[in-house]
Design a protein around this motif. Sequence first.
Motif, PDB file in Angstrom:
ATOM      1  N   VAL A 175     -31.419  20.839  52.008  1.00 23.68           N
ATOM      2  CA  VAL A 175     -31.323  21.511  53.302  1.00 23.68           C
ATOM      3  C   VAL A 175     -32.186  22.760  53.237  1.00 23.68           C
ATOM      4  O   VAL A 175     -32.129  23.511  52.265  1.00 23.68           O
ATOM      5  CB  VAL A 175     -29.860  21.953  53.568  1.00 23.68           C
TER       6      VAL A 175
ATOM      7  N   THR B  88     -17.589  19.676  68.466  1.00 27.64           N
ATOM      8  CA  THR B  88     -18.213  20.301  69.642  1.00 27.64           C
ATOM      9  C   THR B  88     -19.586  20.874  69.313  1.00 27.64           C
ATOM     10  O   THR B  88     -20.453  20.925  70.158  1.00 27.64           O
ATOM     11  CB  THR B  88     -17.337  21.444  70.191  1.00 27.64           C
TER      12      THR B  88
ATOM     13  N   PRO C  90     -26.111  21.793  63.469  1.00 23.75           N
ATOM     14  CA  PRO C  90     -26.898  20.619  63.058  1.00 23.75           C
ATOM     15  C   PRO C  90     -26.054  19.339  63.046  1.00 23.75           C
ATOM     16  O   PRO C  90     -24.841  19.392  62.905  1.00 23.75           O
ATOM     17  CB  PRO C  90     -27.359  20.978  61.644  1.00 23.75           C
TER      18      PRO C  90
ATOM     19  N   VAL D  65     -23.474  31.152  64.384  1.00 25.94           N
ATOM     20  CA  VAL D  65     -22.363  31.132  65.334  1.00 25.94           C
ATOM     21  C   VAL D  65     -21.151  30.376  64.815  1.00 25.94           C
ATOM     22  O   VAL D  65     -20.087  30.429  65.429  1.00 25.94           O
ATOM     23  CB  VAL D  65     -22.788  30.489  66.683  1.00 25.94           C
ATOM     24  N   MET D  66     -21.303  29.655  63.715  1.00 33.25           N
ATOM     25  CA  MET D  66     -20.162  28.865  63.247  1.00 33.25           C
ATOM     26  C   MET D  66     -19.043  29.795  62.771  1.00 33.25           C
ATOM     27  O   MET D  66     -19.273  30.699  61.974  1.00 33.25           O
ATOM     28  CB  MET D  66     -20.609  27.941  62.110  1.00 33.25           C
TER      29      MET D  66
ATOM     30  N   PHE E 145     -30.992  27.595  63.134  1.00 38.84           N
ATOM     31  CA  PHE E 145     -29.703  27.702  63.833  1.00 38.84           C
ATOM     32  C   PHE E 145     -29.216  29.140  63.836  1.00 38.84           C
ATOM     33  O   PHE E 145     -29.602  29.941  62.978  1.00 38.84           O
ATOM     34  CB  PHE E 145     -28.660  26.795  63.183  1.00 38.84           C
TER      35      PHE E 145
ATOM     36  N   HIS F  73     -21.239  19.953  66.316  1.00 37.80           N
ATOM     37  CA  HIS F  73     -21.958  19.094  65.353  1.00 37.80           C
ATOM     38  C   HIS F  73     -22.097  17.660  65.839  1.00 37.80           C
ATOM     39  O   HIS F  73     -22.153  16.745  65.039  1.00 37.80           O
ATOM     40  CB  HIS F  73     -21.227  19.092  64.006  1.00 37.80           C
TER      41      HIS F  73
ATOM     42  N   TYR G 131     -21.558  23.018  48.540  1.00 39.60           N
ATOM     43  CA  TYR G 131     -22.308  23.532  49.690  1.00 39.60           C
ATOM     44  C   TYR G 131     -21.518  23.314  50.980  1.00 39.60           C
ATOM     45  O   TYR G 131     -21.378  24.210  51.806  1.00 39.60           O
ATOM     46  CB  TYR G 131     -23.680  22.851  49.768  1.00 39.60           C
TER      47      TYR G 131
ATOM     48  N   LEU H 204     -12.495  16.564  54.872  1.00 42.35           N
ATOM     49  CA  LEU H 204     -13.711  16.772  55.673  1.00 42.35           C
ATOM     50  C   LEU H 204     -14.950  16.412  54.861  1.00 42.35           C
ATOM     51  O   LEU H 204     -15.885  15.789  55.366  1.00 42.35           O
ATOM     52  CB  LEU H 204     -13.784  18.229  56.137  1.00 42.35           C
TER      53      LEU H 204
END
Lengths: 536, 321
Positions: free
Chosen positions: B253, B232, B243, B286-287, B283, B234, B267, B302
């Motif tokens: 990054v 939602t 991102p 909020v994650m 950004f 990413h 990371y 993942l």
Amino acid sequence: MSEPAPATNYLNWNYSIRSWLLTTDHKRIGLLYLMGVTFFFAIGGLMASLFRMELATPAGNLVTADTYNKLFTLHGVVMIFFFLVPSVPGVLGNFVLPIMIGAKDVAFPRLNLASWYVYIIGGCITLYVAVTGGLDTGWTFYTPYSSTYANTKVITAALGVFITGFSSILTGLNFIVTTHKLRAPGMTWMRLPLFVWAIYATSLIMVLATPVLAITIALIAIERATGIGIFDPAIGGDPVLFQHMFWFYSHPAVYIMILPSMGVMSELIACFCRRRIFGYSFVAASSLAIAIIGFFVWGHHLFVSTQSPYAGMVFSFLSFLVAIPSAVKAFNWTATMYKSSVSWQTPMVYAMGFMGLFLIGGLTGLFLANLAVDIHLHDTYFVVAHFHYIMVGGALMGYLGGLHYWWPKITGKLYPEWWGKFSALTVFIGFNLTFMPQFVLGFMGMPRRYYSYPVEWQALNVLSSAGATILGVGYLIPMIYLIWSLKNGKPAPANPWGAKGLEWTTPSPPPMHNFEQTPIVTEEAYAYGNEGHGHG
Amino acid sequence: MNKLFNFFPESASTVAGPLDSLIWFLIGLTIFFTLGIGLTCIYFAVRYRRRHVDEQPVQIEGNLKLEMLWTIIPLIIALGTFYWGTRMFLGMITRPPDAVPIYVVGKQWMWKIQHPDGRREINQFHIPIGTKFQLIMTSEDVIHSFYIPAFRVKMDVVPGRYSTIWFEATKEGVYHLFCTQYCGTSHSAMVGKVIVMSPAAYEEWLAGQSVGRKETMVEAGTRLFTERACVTCHDGRTGAQGPLMRGVFGKPVELSNGQVVVADESYVRESILKPQAKLVKGFQPVMPTFAGQLNEEQILQLIAYIRSIQSAEGTTGGQTK
Ligand SMILES: [Cu+2]
Ligand SMILES: [Cu+2]
């Protein structure tokens, strides 16, 4: 100095228990330490003999896995913190250092007694842990196993080690001040016996490094008791941080254990070769160099622990560097023997044993300082063999050599020479039989702290256990004849070896205040060529 | 059993040979100096033994030239060995670009191995000769250490972070896998077997395994990415909160504090468990954290997924192999 020994000396002026337990005489405190370290050595040795028996067969069958883990843990804790660290400084340092520099006592005699009590309290706590549940973290206390997962008495054991640490700090402090302030007239720094230099360098490490151990151990206890995340990543800590802090003490601690014995070596070689130590100033300076560089090599224990490879390179480089001063010592000792007059008495046999074992221990250190080779050998039996060659082959041989050398001075009695040589030889042979196979096991890949192991390694393990039996006998013999000599030994003259050094100018055993009158020093240490003695 | 008296470890990987040469050099050095100094001592002790009680040898003070000599020669040898070992070490730790990733999770007291194709093995590890593998390892509890003596590789497996090693097997056989970091009661039972096969035998073995095989790691990761609603934020829509994931892995990054870090396994792991620790530039924080909601294996899945879409051109869900 051959006038008859005076009637009262530090041993016989008062026989009461009270006069021993409340003594502030450095000589008596040295003997208190002798009893302490001998007791703990016996306990640590007993544990080793139990797990060596277990390891005679590949499958675990004599004791349970948990018991095995507790045995090697307590073996390590007891031998390191309660035997090796206090042995030479506590026993021989206490006894001879003040006499060697012509002092009546150490700078802070009461603090000296306090050190012993602190040591004994720490020891009692550790014994309490041993009998009421044990400790199974390894002497290295690695987190988060020790701080979160272990179900054994970690906090109490941590307290024991924490407290004992203060004994080291206080002893170190005492020796530093004593060496600075209490040298007899004429005893300049460059006239100090090399044993004093070595104890001085050791004391610096004790004072500077031990507080870090205390903090580290305290942090484990805090994390365990309160759940504040320090080392356990599950609660926000960093487990590798622990390893940095732990080895910041524990690498220098290796030098706390070996430097004093190197000092003993210099005394033995000089005496039994009747020769001033070749390159005296280089040998003295190398002790300081070891003490200083030794503080910057701790990361060589972390080559495969996810430490940055660049940090690894720096630590590897410095570890190679710290080998040089030890090499310098070995070369100078050898050169001292050239065209000298070598007498093969017991302490000299121990000294030669030290040379052989220490060389192997030191050179195998180069394998582990080497980044690529350490990947293979780290945490295998190779490491176990390596540090036993240094700390048992080196430190313990030095301690026993020194004990035999100064025994006549300490007790006023001679031990049977034949048994002395025989025990030195037994220890040497038993030692090599025990630990040489462990190098091979490590090279083949056998991990340390293994309760059971693949069958193909049984032959080497049996060899090692058999060697340990001989080694054990080698340690028992001196215990027996030294105790025997207390009553039955021939009385020792003031200077049985024909040695130089102030401790040999005073009667054996020395009077309460060491010297009848303060000596005046007019010559260098080990001035063997000089006629007469020149000591006032 | 003739194995009882075998004093040489198997050498079954590309690094074993060169490393053994260095070890043999060091063994030679040890013998040379121990015997050299030891025999000299014994010779002196016999040659110059005390012949009568009050013998007084001549005194020698020392010799600066000799001191220099025996400082500098060992120094040169030490530096040479340092150089040799360090160069080899760099080769041993630098992951070759074509290494196949394998994920390892250690826990008290077992090794869980996940192949990219979703196969799992416990305390067993099948690999073919001639392929380079990279192990990405972490622990669920205490520190363990992954050690295959025959390959001469070892690396600590630390909770809360990833460590990696790589190797290429060169000789068929069954080898020991050990845990070398003391980890509690059954430390010595945290062992396994590495089974090295010829490529053909390996294919055959694989075929036998595929019966009832579950999803690959990347597939599992793709599924989690949707299930856990990562998608939602990413999915790369304009205006998305997070991102775009494609092309992130392995690249530098830029962070909001101006630092630049490379997006490696550690990371990505940190981004999932402690999103606020390193904020991506541009950004908002909020994650949400996923700590406690994903286990180590799911995190690895993942990562496998994010790694699989590392080239911006690749299509979603591309296989790593
Ligand atoms: Cu060290
Ligand atoms: Cu383990």
